[in-house]
Design a protein around this motif. Sequence first.
Motif, PDB file in Angstrom:
ATOM      1  N   LEU A   4      -5.926   7.888   2.289  1.00  0.00           N
ATOM      2  CA  LEU A   4      -5.300   7.066   1.268  1.00  0.00           C
ATOM      3  C   LEU A   4      -3.788   7.265   1.339  1.00  0.00           C
ATOM      4  O   LEU A   4      -3.275   8.317   0.977  1.00  0.00           O
ATOM      5  N   LYS A   5      -3.102   6.262   1.847  1.00  0.00           N
ATOM      6  CA  LYS A   5      -1.650   6.348   1.939  1.00  0.00           C
ATOM      7  C   LYS A   5      -1.023   5.940   0.610  1.00  0.00           C
ATOM      8  O   LYS A   5      -1.569   5.121  -0.128  1.00  0.00           O
ATOM      9  N   VAL A   6       0.129   6.514   0.337  1.00  0.00           N
ATOM     10  CA  VAL A   6       0.858   6.107  -0.863  1.00  0.00           C
ATOM     11  C   VAL A   6       1.297   4.659  -0.666  1.00  0.00           C
ATOM     12  O   VAL A   6       1.929   4.328   0.340  1.00  0.00           O
ATOM     13  N   PRO A   7       0.950   3.767  -1.575  1.00  0.00           N
ATOM     14  CA  PRO A   7       1.282   2.350  -1.388  1.00  0.00           C
ATOM     15  C   PRO A   7       2.777   2.106  -1.544  1.00  0.00           C
ATOM     16  O   PRO A   7       3.496   2.891  -2.158  1.00  0.00           O
ATOM     17  N   SER A   8       3.234   1.016  -0.973  1.00  0.00           N
ATOM     18  CA  SER A   8       4.625   0.605  -1.167  1.00  0.00           C
ATOM     19  C   SER A   8       4.806   0.121  -2.605  1.00  0.00           C
ATOM     20  O   SER A   8       3.834  -0.088  -3.343  1.00  0.00           O
ATOM     21  N   LYS A  25     -10.959   1.756  -7.638  1.00  0.00           N
ATOM     22  CA  LYS A  25     -11.873   0.970  -6.794  1.00  0.00           C
ATOM     23  C   LYS A  25     -11.103   0.148  -5.761  1.00  0.00           C
ATOM     24  O   LYS A  25     -11.504   0.059  -4.589  1.00  0.00           O
ATOM     25  N   ILE A  26      -9.990  -0.452  -6.186  1.00  0.00           N
ATOM     26  CA  ILE A  26      -9.181  -1.250  -5.262  1.00  0.00           C
ATOM     27  C   ILE A  26      -8.633  -0.376  -4.149  1.00  0.00           C
ATOM     28  O   ILE A  26      -8.694  -0.730  -2.964  1.00  0.00           O
ATOM     29  N   LEU A  27      -8.087   0.794  -4.502  1.00  0.00           N
ATOM     30  CA  LEU A  27      -7.460   1.666  -3.511  1.00  0.00           C
ATOM     31  C   LEU A  27      -8.490   2.268  -2.561  1.00  0.00           C
ATOM     32  O   LEU A  27      -8.218   2.430  -1.361  1.00  0.00           O
ATOM     33  N   VAL A  28      -9.665   2.594  -3.058  1.00  0.00           N
ATOM     34  CA  VAL A  28     -10.730   3.105  -2.188  1.00  0.00           C
ATOM     35  C   VAL A  28     -11.137   2.036  -1.193  1.00  0.00           C
ATOM     36  O   VAL A  28     -11.317   2.303   0.001  1.00  0.00           O
ATOM     37  N   ARG A  29     -11.269   0.803  -1.668  1.00  0.00           N
ATOM     38  CA  ARG A  29     -11.636  -0.296  -0.776  1.00  0.00           C
ATOM     39  C   ARG A  29     -10.572  -0.517   0.297  1.00  0.00           C
ATOM     40  O   ARG A  29     -10.885  -0.731   1.471  1.00  0.00           O
ATOM     41  N   LEU A  30      -9.302  -0.447  -0.090  1.00  0.00           N
ATOM     42  CA  LEU A  30      -8.219  -0.636   0.882  1.00  0.00           C
ATOM     43  C   LEU A  30      -8.169   0.502   1.892  1.00  0.00           C
ATOM     44  O   LEU A  30      -7.851   0.286   3.069  1.00  0.00           O
ATOM     45  N   ALA A  31      -8.487   1.711   1.446  1.00  0.00           N
ATOM     46  CA  ALA A  31      -8.462   2.858   2.356  1.00  0.00           C
ATOM     47  C   ALA A  31      -9.599   2.798   3.364  1.00  0.00           C
ATOM     48  O   ALA A  31      -9.438   3.169   4.537  1.00  0.00           O
ATOM     49  N   THR A  32     -10.753   2.319   2.936  1.00  0.00           N
ATOM     50  CA  THR A  32     -11.912   2.266   3.824  1.00  0.00           C
ATOM     51  C   THR A  32     -11.934   1.004   4.685  1.00  0.00           C
ATOM     52  O   THR A  32     -12.552   0.982   5.744  1.00  0.00           O
ATOM     53  N   SER A  33     -11.252  -0.053   4.213  1.00  0.00           N
ATOM     54  CA  SER A  33     -11.167  -1.295   4.990  1.00  0.00           C
ATOM     55  C   SER A  33      -9.721  -1.785   4.991  1.00  0.00           C
ATOM     56  O   SER A  33      -9.385  -2.787   4.338  1.00  0.00           O
ATOM     57  N   PRO A  34      -8.830  -1.086   5.694  1.00  0.00           N
ATOM     58  CA  PRO A  34      -7.407  -1.433   5.649  1.00  0.00           C
ATOM     59  C   PRO A  34      -7.120  -2.739   6.377  1.00  0.00           C
ATOM     60  O   PRO A  34      -7.903  -3.181   7.229  1.00  0.00           O
ATOM     61  N   PRO A  35      -5.987  -3.375   6.041  1.00  0.00           N
ATOM     62  CA  PRO A  35      -5.579  -4.600   6.753  1.00  0.00           C
ATOM     63  C   PRO A  35      -5.414  -4.314   8.238  1.00  0.00           C
ATOM     64  O   PRO A  35      -5.041  -3.204   8.639  1.00  0.00           O
TER      65      PRO A  35
END
Length: 238
Positions: A4-8, A25-35
Motif C-alpha cells: 500500500l503506497k502513500v497516495p498522492s 476498502k477502496i485502498l485495499v482494492r487499489l493495492a491488490t489491483s493497481p492501475p
Amino acid sequence: MAELKVPSLQHLARNWRPDSNMIKKILVRLATSPPTFSYNPLFSAVRDLLVFGVSYEQVVEGIRKIRRMGVRKNLLGVLPLIRDHFAGVAPDFFQAVDRRYYPAGRGLMVPFEPPMIYGIGGQLYFPWFSFWRHNPLARERLSLFVTLVDEVLLQDPDLEKARFEVLDFRALNGKRELRVLDACEIPRVDEAKKMEMLSTFAEGFFLAQAELKKQPDKAAEEKEEIRDPNQGEMFEDF
C-alpha cells in the motif's frame, strides 16, 4: 502481501469518503489491483509542444509507438484536447516543480508533484491535469484538493501568485471533453472540516494497511507451489 503506497494528494482527495472503512476498502482494492498504465506520456507531450517546438504530428507518432492498444487509444483520446487548449501558447519559461509533502495526520506524509508551471508576460500558470474518464474530482472532494494545494503552493513565495487551473478531461457520452476550472471559483473547505476529512482518510489508510498485512503473500505462495521437492534447500541462500 500487496504493498500500500502513500497516495498522492489528488488521489487522497479522490478516494476520500466520509467513512474510514469505505476508504479502507477502496485502498485495499487499489493495492491488490493497481492501475497498469500511466498518463505521464501526456505531460511529456505538453512539454514537447510548448517548449521544444515538436509538431503535433510527431507527438502523435510517438504515442502510436506504445505497444498496448488500449493505452494508445486512451492517450490519443486526450491529446487533441491538449493541443487545442495550448494552441498559440508561447511561454516565456516552462519548468517542473519539485515534489512536496503534505502532513495528513498520524505521520502520513502525502506527496504532491505538480507536472509543470509556465510563465507568460509575468503571469505564472499552474495547470493541474485530471485525466480520470469517470468519477473525476467534484464537489467536496474537489474542494478538499484545491484547499490542500493552496496550502502547498502558499508555502513557496515563488508560486503563491500562480494562476491555478484544473483541466478536467472527463468522458461524457463516451467521448473526452475538456472543462477548464479556475481554482479561484472552487469553494474551499474550512479548517475544521479539512482536519476532519484528513483524519478520516488517515484512519482509512492505516486500516487498509492493517488489512493488507493479514492477507497471504501470494508471491511466496506461488514460489512454494513451484518448488521442486527433490531440490531440498540447496539454493535457499541465493
